[in-house]
Design a protein around this motif. Structure first.
Motif, PDB file in Angstrom:
ATOM      1  N   GLU A 259       0.829  -1.208   0.000  1.00 34.26           N
ATOM      2  CA  GLU A 259       0.000   0.000   0.000  1.00 34.26           C
ATOM      3  C   GLU A 259       0.861   1.254   0.000  1.00 34.26           C
ATOM      4  N   GLN A 260       2.058   1.133   0.517  1.00 31.96           N
ATOM      5  CA  GLN A 260       2.965   2.263   0.610  1.00 31.96           C
ATOM      6  C   GLN A 260       4.277   1.923  -0.079  1.00 31.96           C
ATOM      7  N   ALA A 261       4.848   2.893  -0.753  1.00 34.22           N
ATOM      8  CA  ALA A 261       6.175   2.713  -1.350  1.00 34.22           C
ATOM      9  C   ALA A 261       7.228   3.154  -0.340  1.00 34.22           C
ATOM     10  N   HIS A 262       8.338   2.430  -0.321  1.00 35.98           N
ATOM     11  CA  HIS A 262       9.448   2.766   0.573  1.00 35.98           C
ATOM     12  C   HIS A 262      10.673   3.054  -0.275  1.00 35.98           C
ATOM     13  N   VAL A 263      11.254   4.233  -0.099  1.00 40.11           N
ATOM     14  CA  VAL A 263      12.377   4.637  -0.945  1.00 40.11           C
ATOM     15  C   VAL A 263      13.537   5.130  -0.093  1.00 40.11           C
ATOM     16  N   ILE A 264      14.738   4.830  -0.541  1.00 39.26           N
ATOM     17  CA  ILE A 264      15.946   5.371   0.078  1.00 39.26           C
ATOM     18  C   ILE A 264      16.837   5.910  -1.022  1.00 39.26           C
ATOM     19  N   LEU A 265      17.249   7.137  -0.864  1.00 34.00           N
ATOM     20  CA  LEU A 265      18.169   7.790  -1.790  1.00 34.00           C
ATOM     21  C   LEU A 265      19.409   8.173  -1.002  1.00 34.00           C
ATOM     22  N   GLY A 266      20.588   7.735  -1.468  1.00 30.67           N
ATOM     23  CA  GLY A 266      21.774   8.054  -0.695  1.00 30.67           C
ATOM     24  C   GLY A 266      23.060   7.706  -1.400  1.00 30.67           C
ATOM     25  N   CYS A 267      24.156   7.784  -0.664  1.00 28.61           N
ATOM     26  CA  CYS A 267      25.480   7.617  -1.254  1.00 28.61           C
ATOM     27  C   CYS A 267      26.455   7.113  -0.191  1.00 28.61           C
ATOM     28  N   PRO A 268      27.650   6.695  -0.588  1.00 29.25           N
ATOM     29  CA  PRO A 268      28.683   6.362   0.405  1.00 29.25           C
ATOM     30  C   PRO A 268      28.986   7.577   1.279  1.00 29.25           C
ATOM     31  N   GLY A 269      29.196   7.333   2.569  1.00 28.86           N
ATOM     32  CA  GLY A 269      29.464   8.430   3.497  1.00 28.86           C
ATOM     33  C   GLY A 269      30.904   8.413   3.973  1.00 28.86           C
ATOM     34  N   ILE A 270      31.096   8.563   5.275  1.00 24.22           N
ATOM     35  CA  ILE A 270      32.443   8.580   5.846  1.00 24.22           C
ATOM     36  C   ILE A 270      32.536   7.500   6.924  1.00 24.22           C
ATOM     37  N   ASP A 271      33.760   7.057   7.234  1.00 27.83           N
ATOM     38  CA  ASP A 271      33.916   6.014   8.249  1.00 27.83           C
ATOM     39  C   ASP A 271      33.848   6.635   9.639  1.00 27.83           C
ATOM     40  N   ARG A 272      33.762   5.780  10.654  1.00 29.30           N
ATOM     41  CA  ARG A 272      33.481   6.268  11.997  1.00 29.30           C
ATOM     42  C   ARG A 272      34.643   6.988  12.665  1.00 29.30           C
ATOM     43  N   THR A 273      35.855   6.872  12.122  1.00 32.00           N
ATOM     44  CA  THR A 273      36.979   7.587  12.719  1.00 32.00           C
ATOM     45  C   THR A 273      37.287   8.898  11.992  1.00 32.00           C
ATOM     46  N   ASP A 274      36.552   9.189  10.940  1.00 28.31           N
ATOM     47  CA  ASP A 274      36.748  10.426  10.193  1.00 28.31           C
ATOM     48  C   ASP A 274      36.460  11.618  11.115  1.00 28.31           C
ATOM     49  N   GLU A 275      37.375  12.568  11.150  1.00 30.06           N
ATOM     50  CA  GLU A 275      37.217  13.729  12.028  1.00 30.06           C
ATOM     51  C   GLU A 275      35.976  14.552  11.690  1.00 30.06           C
ATOM     52  N   ARG A 276      35.440  14.359  10.488  1.00 28.04           N
ATOM     53  CA  ARG A 276      34.252  15.110  10.079  1.00 28.04           C
ATOM     54  C   ARG A 276      32.961  14.486  10.598  1.00 28.04           C
ATOM     55  N   ARG A 277      33.056  13.422  11.404  1.00 29.64           N
ATOM     56  CA  ARG A 277      31.835  12.752  11.860  1.00 29.64           C
ATOM     57  C   ARG A 277      30.968  13.652  12.735  1.00 29.64           C
ATOM     58  N   PHE A 278      31.581  14.598  13.434  1.00 28.40           N
ATOM     59  CA  PHE A 278      30.787  15.510  14.254  1.00 28.40           C
ATOM     60  C   PHE A 278      30.029  16.498  13.363  1.00 28.40           C
ATOM     61  N   ALA A 279      30.684  16.949  12.306  1.00 27.53           N
ATOM     62  CA  ALA A 279      30.009  17.818  11.345  1.00 27.53           C
ATOM     63  C   ALA A 279      28.897  17.055  10.629  1.00 27.53           C
ATOM     64  N   LEU A 280      29.128  15.775  10.362  1.00 31.13           N
ATOM     65  CA  LEU A 280      28.099  14.970   9.705  1.00 31.13           C
ATOM     66  C   LEU A 280      26.877  14.815  10.595  1.00 31.13           C
ATOM     67  N   GLY A 281      27.095  14.632  11.889  1.00 29.99           N
ATOM     68  CA  GLY A 281      25.963  14.532  12.801  1.00 29.99           C
ATOM     69  C   GLY A 281      25.118  15.790  12.785  1.00 29.99           C
ATOM     70  N   VAL A 282      25.771  16.943  12.748  1.00 30.85           N
ATOM     71  CA  VAL A 282      25.053  18.221  12.697  1.00 30.85           C
ATOM     72  C   VAL A 282      24.319  18.356  11.372  1.00 30.85           C
ATOM     73  N   LEU A 283      24.992  18.041  10.271  1.00 32.78           N
ATOM     74  CA  LEU A 283      24.370  18.129   8.952  1.00 32.78           C
ATOM     75  C   LEU A 283      23.163  17.203   8.856  1.00 32.78           C
ATOM     76  N   ASN A 284      23.286  16.010   9.389  1.00 36.54           N
ATOM     77  CA  ASN A 284      22.178  15.058   9.346  1.00 36.54           C
ATOM     78  C   ASN A 284      20.968  15.599  10.104  1.00 36.54           C
TER      79      ASN A 284
END
Length: 439
Positions: A259-284
């Motif tokens: 009855e409902q369609a389920h869709v995911i649109l996305g791409c490869p991200g960054i690994d968990r030790t990447d220093e940008r993970r805090f910025a990613l949390g904010v962006l998300n």
């Protein structure tokens, strides 16, 4: 390699309790957080083994084993394992992920010795009776079939396959009917004894406890079991290199009369030790992390196109995902995808505002601190810090790292991440080639 237990204090956190870490001679690690104000304790045994550690024919072995370890030991039957904990009002459970497996119990502080004895017995000395293997095989096959009947869950696995292909990160944690059906007790037993070794295990507990007592009880519970081994050093946390190779942007459709369609649109991200993970949390958070997020406001609040819409980031040792999920009427998929793509392009090109940055940082800090209100989340934090990072970041430092995220950090990450080619996963009443070209 320690020839005797080595203990040190990791932190005296003003927002929590005293955290101590002991490395036993076998290489097994015990971490505790003493919180005297609590009357409960959460106790967990974490093993650095998940579905990504399986070969193709083994797919599902880690999850199969998780089921079996509660089925009986040399000392206890399956009924005794559950009844002893439930008799004191406690609870036990377990789960398997792509990179680790966890077995845990939550009990009153006075019943911690019982929980330690029962859980260590189950994880260290399971007998894996042939009859239990067959019983749990049936249970797991039912679980796989049930998962296929949940399109909102299935689409996430479909998306992982679109990005990772045949890599273990793209496989189902449960395995498939084709891999679980022929799996033998001997194969599971071999996986158990090769993978469940003291250097790969972290034991964590949080609540009203005494660290030295926990260590003593763990050593007693493991004495004479297969985890009572010769001296060894703890295994290092899973390496972040080389990075996992991902597929080019792909579209995967699972035709299903829903009855409902389920869709995911996305791409490869960054690994968990990447220093940008805090910025990613904010962006998300800004994009799809709550009711005030851009995607929720645009797609649900303003247009009423979907009941559920959110973004998320998954991070592994050497890879990651960033994606947007939406559940909507099949006839609205085109518009939802168009609006999602437009919003991602807009943020990639123009960035976010200072007000959004402040809100995104506040959400990150608040959700983290509020998540530490129970012993289970504190126990998990200890284990994940040790198992996944080889270190425990103090709460104050983590909050400081989030506070340090700048507008430039978020906008630079958005420009890079959201400009990547996007993969699409769809479950719903569509033909397999329905999304072969942009609609």
């Amino acid at each position: 390699m320690p020839v005797r237990a080595v203990t040190r204090t990791l932190s005296d956190d003003p927002l929590g309790g005293t955290v101590r870490r002991t490395v036993l001679p076998s290489g097994l690690r015990v971490l505790t957080e003493a919180i005297p104000a609590m009357r409960s304790v959460s106790f967990g045994i974490w093993v650095a083994v998940g579905s990504r550690d399986e070969t193709g024919p083994q797919a599902g072995a880690a999850h199969f084993l998780e089921h079996l370890l509660f089925k009986g030991t040399k000392k206890r039957t399956a009924m005794q394992i559950s009844a002893e904990i439930e008799a004191v009002g406690g609870e036990t459970n377990a789960f398997t992920t792509k990179e680790y497996t966890c077995y845990y119990a939550r009990v009153l502080d006075e019943d911690l010795p019982l929980a330690i004895d029962v859980m260590c017995d189950a994880v260290a000395d399971s007998v894996l009776e042939p009859a239990d293997v067959e019983t749990e095989r049936g249970v797991i096959l039912e679980e796989i079939a049930m998962h296929d009947d949940e399109p909102g869950d299935e689409v996430h696995d479909l998306f992982a396959r679109a990005v990772y292909g045949d890599h273990p990160l793209g496989r189902l944690i449960s395995g498939t009917e084709e891999t679980v059906t022929p799996m033998t007790r001997r194969q599971i037993q071999s996986f158990y004894r090769r993978r469940y070794t003291p250097p790969q295990i972290v034991i964590a507990a949080a609540g009203n406890l005494d660290h030295a007592t926990v260590v003593k009880l763990v050593r007693q519970a493991l004495r004479g079991t297969p985890l009572d081994t010769d001296p060894a050093g703890p295994a290092p946390h899973r390496a972040a290199t080389p990075a996992v190779r991902t597929r080019l942007a792909a579209t995967v459709v699972e035709p299903k009369e829903t009855e409902q369609a389920h869709v995911i649109l996305g791409c490869p991200g960054i690994d968990r030790t990447d220093e940008r993970r805090f910025a990613l949390g904010v962006l998300n958070n800004i994009l799809g992390g709550g009711m005030s997020s851009r995607l929720f406001q645009e797609i649900r609040e303003r247009r009423g196109l979907a009941y559920s819409v959110y973004s998320y980031a998954s991070q592994y040792a050497d890879s990651g995902l960033f994606a947007v999920y939406a559940g909507c009427a099949p006839g609205k998929v085109d518009e939802v995808l168009e609006l999602t793509r437009a919003e991602l392009r807009r943020v990639a090109a123009d960035g976010v505002t200072a007000d959004e940055l402040a809100r995104g940082k506040g959400m990150s800090k608040g959700s983290f601190v509020l998540g530490l209100e129970d012993t289970g989340s504190r126990m998990s934090r200890l284990a994940k810090g040790e198992l996944l990072y080889g270190d425990l970041m103090p709460v104050d430092e983590l909050l400081t790292r989030v506070d340090a995220v700048t507008l430039e950090d978020v906008n630079a990450l958005a420009a890079e991440l959201l400009s990547r080619p996007m993969s699409l996963a769809v479950v719903g009443p569509f033909e397999e080639n329905a999304f072969a070209v942009s609609r």
